[in-house]
Design an enzyme around this catalytic site. Structure first.
Site, PDB file in Angstrom:
ATOM      1  N   SER A 135       5.196  -2.861  -3.634  1.00  0.00           N
ATOM      2  CA  SER A 135       6.018  -1.434  -3.788  1.00  0.00           C
ATOM      3  C   SER A 135       7.168  -1.959  -4.647  1.00  0.00           C
ATOM      4  CB  SER A 135       6.388  -1.163  -2.376  1.00  0.00           C
ATOM      5  OG  SER A 135       7.296   0.009  -2.507  1.00  0.00           O
ATOM      6  N   TYR A 148       9.405  -1.426   6.252  1.00  0.00           N
ATOM      7  CA  TYR A 148       8.414  -1.208   4.994  1.00  0.00           C
ATOM      8  C   TYR A 148       9.009  -2.169   3.717  1.00  0.00           C
ATOM      9  CZ  TYR A 148       5.421   0.600   1.505  1.00  0.00           C
ATOM     10  OH  TYR A 148       4.205   0.909   0.679  1.00  0.00           O
TER      11      TYR A 148
END
Length: 240
Positions: A135, A148
Site C-alpha cells: 500500500s 493496516y
C-alpha cells in the site's frame, strides 16, 4: 513475463482489486485460481469460470489449509493480494485486539507463510514470480489505520529483503503499492479513489514487464515526497 498459460494463485481474488486482476489475467490467457471467504462472491467467480478455493488467511490453520488444497499442481505466480482493513482508532473508543491480531496475520504473516510453503514449487519453474500487494501506507502511515499501515510497511520490508535473497534466480519479486482504491474496503474513506480496474491493470503490467515496484496513482507522488523528506510524506498521510 508472458502470463499466457501461467498458473497463478491470487489471494483475495473474489472482490475489489483482486477480482479485477483475476479478470484481466484470465483475458490474457493465464490460469487463475482465486481465494476468498464470502460465499456469494465465491459463487460469482465460479460462474465467471474461475476455480475458487475458500480460504481464511487470518490464521496459520487457514493458510496451511490453502496450501494443502493446492495439492501437487505447479505454480508460476503467487500473487499475495488478500488483506484486511481493521478499525483501530482509540479516538473513537475501545479497539478489538482480537480483530487486530487477525488483521496482522492476514496482511503480514499469511503472505510470508504462503511464500515459504510454495517456494520450492516456484523454484522448480523456468520462470516464476511473487507479487506482494502492499500500500502507499507502507511508505507513510495514516493515523486512523495504524494496524493496516504497520502490516503493509512490514510486508514492504520483507519484500525488499526477499528480492535481494532471490536475486539471480528464476523468481522475480514484485511489490505493488496501490493508493486509495474504490473498493468495499474503502467505502468509508473520504479521499479520492482510483478505479479498481485501473489499479489492477497497473499491477498486471508490472508483472508482465518484470518491474520491481508498481507505484500506483498517488503513491507515485508520495514516493517523491518521501525521497525528499520522510517527515513531509508522513505529515500528509497522518492526517487521514
Amino acid at each position: 513475463m508472458d502470463v499466457s498459460g501461467k498458473v497463478i494463485l491470487l489471494t483475495g481474488g473474489t472482490a475489489g482489486i483482486g477480482r479485477e486482476m483475476a479478470l484481466q489475467l484470465k483475458a490474457k490467457g493465464a490460469e487463475v485460481i482465486v481465494t476468498g471467504r464470502n460465499p456469494e462472491r465465491q459463487a460469482a467467480m465460479r460462474e465467471a469460470g474461475f476455480e475458487v478455493i475458500e480460504a481464511d488467511l487470518s490464521n496459520a490453520a487457514g493458510v496451511d489449509a490453502l496450501i494443502a488444497a493446492w495439492g501437487a499442481r505447479d505454480l508460476d505466480v503467487l500473487l499475495n493480494n488478500a488483506g484486511q482493513l481493521i478499525e483501530h482508532d482509540f479516538r473513537k473508543g475501545a479497539v478489538d485486539a482480537d480483530l487486530s491480531d487477525e488483521g496482522i496475520y492476514a496482511n503480514f504473516s499469511a503472505p510470508i507463510r504462503l511464500i515459504a510453503g510454495f517456494m520450492e514449487r516456484l523454484k522448480a519453474r523456468k520462470e516464476a514470480a511473487i507479487v506482494n500487494v502492499t500500500s502507499g501506507l507502507a511508505i507513510a502511515p495514516a493515523a486512523r489505520q495504524p494496524v493496516y499501515s504497520a502490516t503493509k510497511a512490514g510486508l514492504r520490508s520483507y519484500t525488499l529483503s526477499l528480492r535481494e535473497q532471490l536475486k539471480g534466480t528464476n523468481i522475480k519479486v514484485i511489490e505493488a503499492l496501490p493508493p486509495v482504491v474504490d473498493t468495499q474496503m474503502n467505502d468509508g474513506n473520504p479521499m479520492k479513489k482510483m478505479p479498481a480496474d485501473e489499479c489492477a491493470r497497473q499491477i498486471v503490467e508490472a508483472l508482465e514487464k518484470g518491474r520491481d515496484e508498481a507505484n500506483i496513482g498517488m503513491t507515485k507522488a508520495l514516493r517523491v515526497a518521501e525521497s525528499i523528506s520522510p517527515s513531509l510524506a508522513r505529515s500528509v498521510t497522518l492526517r487521514f
